[in-house]
Design a protein around this motif. Sequence first.
Motif: not given
Length: 485
Positions: A93-108
């Motif tokens: 499980x990955x937790x992410x704040x709603x006031x964030x955006x991520x790079x396309x490879x973030x999960x990997x």
Amino acid sequence: MAETLEQVLPTVSVVVLNYNGKHHLKSCFPSLMQLRYPKDKLELIMVDNGSKDGSLEFMKESFPAVVIVRNPENYGFAKGNNIGARAAHGEYVAFLNNDCRVDPDWVGELLGPVLRDHSVVCTASKMLSWDGQRVDFVGSKMNFYGCGFHLDFGAPYVDGLYGEEKRVPSACGGAMLIDRKVFLDCGGFDEDYFAYFEDLDLGWRLWVLGYSVVFAPKAIAYHKHHGTSGIIPEHRLRVIFQRNSLYTIFKNYEQENLQKVLPLALLLLAKWGLHDIQIDVGEFSRPDGAKGDTMNSVPKLGLACLLAMDEFASNLPRLQEKRQWVQEHRRRSDSEIFRIFGRWIETPVLHTPSFLATQDTLVRNLEVPEFLHQRRRSILLITHDVISENMAGPGMRYWEIARVLSKEFAVTLAAPGQPRLSSPDFEVRGYRRSEADSLTPLVREADVVFAFAFVLHEFPILQNLEQPLIVDIYDPFTLEHLEIF
């Protein structure tokens, strides 16, 4: 038939907690939709903490594939995310704040350290400001009474500077990944915290239980700092910070160390409260009571420490049960954990000289465990090369030497001019080659001096040292400069 990479990748659920954050969701979820990860192995979940700003309607219309978990009220960060983890189906499980955006490879990128080392169960993102210009999270530290903070928070971000994968005490809960089973089995985020330091507590608990937490530098998230928590009044935030720090040390220290640290922590909270009240303690304590009436008006911040202590005392029976579970499942000692990180027990950065003087007095007189305050031996590295974004040769070599040595020692890297780079692992200082005394203060503070041979003839202090001197002959050309010895 051999399995493909996609077939062996684990399933991941991304949990985004939301409370009246519709304006944040408009940038958060589009970035998650662009993740380069097999869609059949990725689950997106929004946990809503009783929003009334149209967040649910917006999500249903704009992102119908996202799983929505509705809470009837604002349960806070810890409980809200725990509910999301229990509703998730992913192996991680990955937790992410709603006031964030991520790079396309973030999960990997978050998964990389986990897949390479089975002792790693949790990974931390590199978090930058929304425009990518400043540091938000590149590693964590804490002081010995449980207050956590981010390395180099707010410093200008230099691309490539924070590129090393490394063990950290804890991940930032705003952008992290963890083995879902381990997370749930060890209790998840402590719901008594509501918000703040629950990620520090979780990281410490994971290390106690024998697991590892790693910073994944290529897993990048961009964060609007305090985009959601800014609605909490400052005095209530102070209560939460101080109370949660007490919760953390109470649950995670071994008994012998807790007995020494807890009284000190409580006394320091009282000192902090006096500072927030902003009274002249000397005048207030005079026998004639002069100016004692200034206490008739006490600011809310000044009462925060008392409320924190009261909430801590009221919750002790429940905390004791949690402490017992942690201690029964302990796989690492306090001293072993603290040795892993060297001096990750840091001096508070927000306090006054008076507060720090009180802290030093208490540490010296209350028999605080040595590993919590022992000074690391210091090494001064002196290079003749400029430290900059485009450095090469000796400059780059000394940078790497400093990085490696900083795992065990307190390292200062001295270079000519004004260095344009900083590091979370060691201090970078400039010196003036035209002034023979410009290195003197740094040399006197060092236990060991490691100097490039070329600079020895320029600084007389290096010719008569009391401490050990290691001379680096990087280039045979510099041998002629050693004739003076």
